[in-house]
Design a protein around this motif. Structure first.
Motif, short mmCIF file in Angstrom:
data_model
loop_
_atom_site.label_atom_id
_atom_site.label_comp_id
_atom_site.label_asym_id
_atom_site.label_seq_id
_atom_site.Cartn_x
_atom_site.Cartn_y
_atom_site.Cartn_z
N PRO A 197 0.82 -1.22 0.00
CA PRO A 197 0.00 0.00 0.00
C PRO A 197 0.85 1.26 0.00
CG PRO A 197 -0.05 -1.04 2.16
CD PRO A 197 0.64 -2.00 1.24
N TRP A 202 -4.03 3.90 -0.30
CA TRP A 202 -4.54 3.90 1.08
C TRP A 202 -4.21 5.26 1.70
CZ3 TRP A 202 -3.51 -0.73 4.91
CH2 TRP A 202 -4.11 -0.47 6.14
N MET A 243 -7.36 -1.52 -0.90
CA MET A 243 -6.39 -1.41 0.19
C MET A 243 -6.90 -0.53 1.32
SD MET A 243 -3.46 -2.95 0.18
CE MET A 243 -2.47 -3.98 -0.90
#
Length: 270
Positions: A197, A202, A243
């Motif tokens: 990520p 994210w 994510m």
């Protein structure tokens, strides 16, 4: 679990033996939790607990559940089994989401969704979710405990990175992993396929995980080259395998996704 026959009703049942290992015969906390949850909630998408009995032969309890033909793991790992058709995948996935939506509506997170805990009647194409031993009632978020949920292949990124707080979104990620596995008929998916990520996938991840830079950077793989799904299927699975936890689709919304439009209305009642 093992199969047995109820000597009174003559019906087939599933038995789960739980032995007490400590000297004080204390009932394990996760077992108390599971029995309490199953007594509290009733849904046709949750495996029914029929009875709890003590054993005269060993120190412990025996949980008696309704019986279905297989668990999903046995079905997916059967070398002689045929690949699941897309229509059957839709029916099974829809029922998983119905169970998850029901649990979430009652503020319960399953936390251990994986094929071993999904039970299937092959003839009627019925699927039910079982094993609520790691389930938690939500009163906000809760902390991770040492021997926590799901095998790592079904574990959401926030659990893999040891996020201190998490919620219903962890179940959605697990459902996405199961969805991917049903399309391939073997265990192939893990979080690394989605890459490491970053702030783009994210938002705020560097604040939540300040040591993220210590991990080896990996790029996400193209799911379109890995999974035999059409546009609607890819859209749904990408919404599940987002994510960013808050960016994942909710179970109740996933049930209305166009991917399920071909399922007869009689099989889409929640």
């Amino acid at each position: 679990m093992c199969r047995a026959v109820d000597t009174v009703t003559k019906e087939s049942v599933l038995l789960r033996e739980v032995r007490f290992l400590d000297e004080q015969n204390a009932v394990p906390a996760n077992l108390v939790r599971e029995i309490s949850l199953l007594k509290e909630i009733k849904s046709r998408y949750i495996l029914r607990l029929l009875n709890v009995v003590t054993s005269d032969r060993w120190n412990g309890l025996c949980l008696v559940y309704e019986s279905l033909n297989y668990n999903l793991r046995a079905l997916l790992s059967n070398p002689r089994g045929r690949a699941l058709s897309l229509d059957i995948i839709k029916i099974y996935l829809h029922q998983i989401l119905c169970a998850v939506a029901f649990l979430h509506s009652h503020k319960i997170v399953h936390r251990d969704l994986k094929p071993e805990n999904l039970f299937v009647d092959l003839h009627k194409h019925i699927l039910k979710v079982g094993d609520l031993g790691l389930g938690r009632a939500l009163g906000g978020s809760f902390e991770i405990t040492p021997n926590d949920p799901t095998g790592s292949r079904y574990m959401a990124p926030e659990l893999l990175f040891n996020t201190k707080e998490y919620s219903c979104e962890v179940d959605i990620w697990s459902v996405g992993c199961i969805f991917a596995e049903m399309t391939k008929m073997y265990l192939f998916f893990n979080a690394s396929i989605m890459g490491l990520p970053n702030e783009e996938t994210w938002p705020g991840v560097n604040e939540v995980h300040p040591f993220l830079h210590c991990y080896t950077k990996t790029e996400p793989q193209d799911l379109r080259s890995l999974l035999p799904l059409g546009p609607d299927g890819f859209d749904l699975i990408l919404r599940m395998l987002c994510m960013y936890p808050k960016g994942r689709i909710r179970a109740i919304d996933a049930l209305e996704h166009p991917f399920f439009d071909s399922i007869p209305l009689s099989q889409r009642q929640q």
